[in-house]
Write a protein that holds these residues in place. Structure first.
Motif, PDB file in Angstrom:
ATOM      1  N   GLY A  92       0.797  -1.214   0.000  1.00 26.04           N
ATOM      2  CA  GLY A  92       0.000   0.000   0.000  1.00 26.04           C
ATOM      3  C   GLY A  92       0.831   1.266   0.000  1.00 26.04           C
ATOM      4  N   THR A  93       1.853   1.326   0.837  1.00 23.35           N
ATOM      5  CA  THR A  93       2.654   2.547   0.944  1.00 23.35           C
ATOM      6  C   THR A  93       3.540   2.755  -0.282  1.00 23.35           C
ATOM      7  OG1 THR A  93       4.283   1.321   2.259  1.00 23.35           O
ATOM      8  CG2 THR A  93       2.650   2.622   3.461  1.00 23.35           C
ATOM      9  N   ALA A  94       3.959   1.656  -0.930  1.00 25.45           N
ATOM     10  CA  ALA A  94       4.763   1.806  -2.150  1.00 25.45           C
ATOM     11  C   ALA A  94       3.924   2.422  -3.266  1.00 25.45           C
ATOM     12  CB  ALA A  94       5.324   0.455  -2.586  1.00 25.45           C
ATOM     13  N   HIS A  95       2.661   2.011  -3.388  1.00 24.58           N
ATOM     14  CA  HIS A  95       1.773   2.640  -4.370  1.00 24.58           C
ATOM     15  C   HIS A  95       1.574   4.121  -4.039  1.00 24.58           C
ATOM     16  CE1 HIS A  95       0.491  -0.633  -6.970  1.00 24.58           C
ATOM     17  NE2 HIS A  95       0.429  -1.423  -5.906  1.00 24.58           N
ATOM     18  N   PHE A  96       1.448   4.419  -2.752  1.00 22.17           N
ATOM     19  CA  PHE A  96       1.287   5.813  -2.325  1.00 22.17           C
ATOM     20  C   PHE A  96       2.534   6.631  -2.668  1.00 22.17           C
ATOM     21  CE2 PHE A  96       1.934   9.002   1.104  1.00 22.17           C
ATOM     22  CZ  PHE A  96       0.848   9.822   0.832  1.00 22.17           C
ATOM     23  N   ALA A  97       3.728   6.035  -2.444  1.00 16.66           N
ATOM     24  CA  ALA A  97       4.980   6.735  -2.731  1.00 16.66           C
ATOM     25  C   ALA A  97       5.108   7.073  -4.211  1.00 16.66           C
ATOM     26  CB  ALA A  97       6.167   5.879  -2.284  1.00 16.66           C
ATOM     27  N   ASN A  98       4.690   6.147  -5.068  1.00 19.96           N
ATOM     28  CA  ASN A  98       4.810   6.387  -6.505  1.00 19.96           C
ATOM     29  C   ASN A  98       3.794   7.399  -7.014  1.00 19.96           C
ATOM     30  OD1 ASN A  98       6.900   4.571  -7.946  1.00 19.96           O
ATOM     31  ND2 ASN A  98       5.969   3.200  -6.452  1.00 19.96           N
ATOM     32  N   ALA A  99       2.768   7.672  -6.206  1.00 17.75           N
ATOM     33  CA  ALA A  99       1.788   8.690  -6.585  1.00 17.75           C
ATOM     34  C   ALA A  99       2.168  10.075  -6.071  1.00 17.75           C
ATOM     35  CB  ALA A  99       0.403   8.311  -6.050  1.00 17.75           C
ATOM     36  N   LEU A 100       3.148  10.140  -5.164  1.00 16.70           N
ATOM     37  CA  LEU A 100       3.574  11.420  -4.607  1.00 16.70           C
ATOM     38  C   LEU A 100       4.419  12.206  -5.606  1.00 16.70           C
ATOM     39  CD1 LEU A 100       4.695  10.635  -0.933  1.00 16.70           C
ATOM     40  CD2 LEU A 100       2.749  12.047  -1.635  1.00 16.70           C
ATOM     41  N   ASP A 101       4.435  13.511  -5.409  1.00 15.38           N
ATOM     42  CA  ASP A 101       5.349  14.355  -6.175  1.00 15.38           C
ATOM     43  C   ASP A 101       6.785  13.988  -5.785  1.00 15.38           C
ATOM     44  OD1 ASP A 101       6.017  16.839  -7.782  1.00 15.38           O
ATOM     45  OD2 ASP A 101       6.892  17.346  -5.840  1.00 15.38           O
ATOM     46  N   PRO A 102       7.689  13.765  -6.753  1.00 14.47           N
ATOM     47  CA  PRO A 102       9.059  13.374  -6.420  1.00 14.47           C
ATOM     48  C   PRO A 102       9.763  14.315  -5.453  1.00 14.47           C
ATOM     49  CG  PRO A 102       8.674  13.069  -8.760  1.00 14.47           C
ATOM     50  CD  PRO A 102       7.460  13.750  -8.208  1.00 14.47           C
ATOM     51  N   ALA A 103       9.485  15.608  -5.559  1.00 17.84           N
ATOM     52  CA  ALA A 103      10.122  16.566  -4.653  1.00 17.84           C
ATOM     53  C   ALA A 103       9.653  16.349  -3.213  1.00 17.84           C
ATOM     54  CB  ALA A 103       9.814  17.992  -5.096  1.00 17.84           C
ATOM     55  N   THR A 104       8.377  16.045  -3.039  1.00 13.26           N
ATOM     56  CA  THR A 104       7.846  15.774  -1.706  1.00 13.26           C
ATOM     57  C   THR A 104       8.458  14.506  -1.136  1.00 13.26           C
ATOM     58  OG1 THR A 104       5.740  16.826  -2.271  1.00 13.26           O
ATOM     59  CG2 THR A 104       5.748  15.349  -0.381  1.00 13.26           C
ATOM     60  N   LEU A 105       8.567  13.477  -1.965  1.00 11.69           N
ATOM     61  CA  LEU A 105       9.154  12.218  -1.521  1.00 11.69           C
ATOM     62  C   LEU A 105      10.621  12.406  -1.148  1.00 11.69           C
ATOM     63  CD1 LEU A 105       8.529   9.215  -1.122  1.00 11.69           C
ATOM     64  CD2 LEU A 105       9.264   8.822  -3.488  1.00 11.69           C
ATOM     65  N   LYS A 106      11.312  13.259  -1.886  1.00 17.09           N
ATOM     66  CA  LYS A 106      12.716  13.548  -1.583  1.00 17.09           C
ATOM     67  C   LYS A 106      12.850  14.216  -0.220  1.00 17.09           C
ATOM     68  CE  LYS A 106      16.704  16.130  -3.357  1.00 17.09           C
ATOM     69  NZ  LYS A 106      17.191  17.035  -4.430  1.00 17.09           N
ATOM     70  N   ILE A 107      11.951  15.128   0.102  1.00 18.76           N
ATOM     71  CA  ILE A 107      11.991  15.797   1.408  1.00 18.76           C
ATOM     72  C   ILE A 107      11.727  14.795   2.523  1.00 18.76           C
ATOM     73  CG2 ILE A 107      10.808  17.476   2.875  1.00 18.76           C
ATOM     74  CD1 ILE A 107      10.347  19.165   0.357  1.00 18.76           C
ATOM     75  N   LEU A 108      10.743  13.912   2.339  1.00 17.64           N
ATOM     76  CA  LEU A 108      10.448  12.894   3.348  1.00 17.64           C
ATOM     77  C   LEU A 108      11.644  11.982   3.577  1.00 17.64           C
ATOM     78  CD1 LEU A 108       6.804  11.879   2.323  1.00 17.64           C
ATOM     79  CD2 LEU A 108       7.502  13.240   4.307  1.00 17.64           C
ATOM     80  N   PHE A 109      12.297  11.573   2.492  1.00 17.95           N
ATOM     81  CA  PHE A 109      13.463  10.711   2.602  1.00 17.95           C
ATOM     82  C   PHE A 109      14.602  11.436   3.329  1.00 17.95           C
ATOM     83  CE2 PHE A 109      17.485   8.987   1.141  1.00 17.95           C
ATOM     84  CZ  PHE A 109      17.287   7.617   1.204  1.00 17.95           C
ATOM     85  N   SER A 110      14.816  12.697   2.994  1.00 16.92           N
ATOM     86  CA  SER A 110      15.890  13.470   3.619  1.00 16.92           C
ATOM     87  C   SER A 110      15.640  13.645   5.117  1.00 16.92           C
ATOM     88  CB  SER A 110      15.997  14.845   2.952  1.00 16.92           C
ATOM     89  OG  SER A 110      16.231  14.725   1.565  1.00 16.92           O
ATOM     90  N   LEU A 111      14.395  13.904   5.492  1.00 19.08           N
ATOM     91  CA  LEU A 111      14.060  14.069   6.909  1.00 19.08           C
ATOM     92  C   LEU A 111      14.249  12.760   7.667  1.00 19.08           C
ATOM     93  CD1 LEU A 111      10.885  16.330   6.672  1.00 19.08           C
ATOM     94  CD2 LEU A 111      13.200  16.995   7.365  1.00 19.08           C
TER      95      LEU A 111
END
Length: 256
Positions: A92-111
């Motif tokens: 479920g979360t992998a599908h959610f991650a692929n639907a996110l804006d890449p910039a938003t996902l990058k910020i989440l990963f960095s945090l």
């Protein structure tokens, strides 16, 4: 294979060998190093970097799980339960991650990297006997919810999240906690890879050679780690996480 084609794969083979070595040296799957490298060094978007790193991580984790289970077997039913819960959550979360804006996902990963770095830098409780359990051990499989969420959303961190929870909340000893964490991370990493691949967020040309060469250097990294002082290893890895997180957060401002 013709020499020109072999030379085209050479950078990925060298990079995979290096990541396998450092993954073994720091006791990690390698993705926590590979993903920032793909984003910063290769200019990949965050989802593509996470999917490509999973190609390398899956076989390494499978080998590690098999070897670790020989020395530290865990109850089959609980290992199966935590693995199934983690796989479903990862899906479920992998599908959610692929639907996110890449910039938003990058910020989440960095945090996430920043939080892991600060957690390792700030002094904590000294290691020793396992703490007294605060949660009934029958609820161990629920850790799969958090570990699977991390793996699906960020492509890493299942073990980094699960192991402290298993030792701190359930009072499991470190070796047992790591065995449960591998039972969680290994199948969930495969599910995450399938989802990212289905979304066309995997660079197989880079990922497959890296996976192959990394398998040959993990053991060397582990052996080298045992020759270095533990404090040196701890500081080096914490510094690497901190610098990677900060650069990923500020690079859009500096380079934009």
């Amino acid at each position: 294979m013709p020499i020109p084609e072999l030379l085209a794969f050479l950078p990925a083979l060298i990079l995979g060998a290096a990541l396998g070595f450092f993954g073994g040296m720091f006791g990690i799957g390698g993705g926590i190093i590979a993903i920032p490298l793909f984003v910063i060094g290769y200019g990949m978007e965050q989802p593509l970097a996470q999917g490509t790193a999973l190609v390398m991580m899956v076989p390494n984790l499978m080998v590690g799980w098999w070897r670790y289970s020989q020395r530290h077997p865990v109850p089959f039913r609980r290992a199966l339960a935590i693995g199934v819960i983690a796989m479903l959550t990862t899906w479920g979360t992998a599908h959610f991650a692929n639907a996110l804006d890449p910039a938003t996902l990058k910020i989440l990963f960095s945090l996430f990297l920043l939080a892991m770095a600060l957690k390792r830098i700030v002094p904590g409780r000294s290691r020793g006997a396992a703490p007294a359990p605060r949660v009934d051990e029958r609820h161990v499989p629920l850790v799969g919810l958090l570990g699977g969420s991390s793996m699906g959303l960020l492509g890493i961190g299942g073990g980094l999240v699960a192991t402290p929870l298993l030792t701190g909340l359930f009072g499991l000893r470190q070796t047992v906690a790591q065995a449960f964490a591998l039972a969680l991370v290994t199948p969930s990493s495969l599910i995450a890879l399938l989802v990212y691949a289905g979304a066309h967020r995997v660079n197989w040309t880079m990922g497959l050679p890296m996976a192959a060469s990394g398998l040959f250097t993990v053991s060397a990294g582990v052996a080298f780690a045992h020759r270095l002082p533990e404090k040196t290893m701890h500081r080096a890895f914490s510094g690497l996480l901190l610098l990677s997180a900060l650069w990923m957060l500020v690079s859009p401002l500096v380079m934009g």
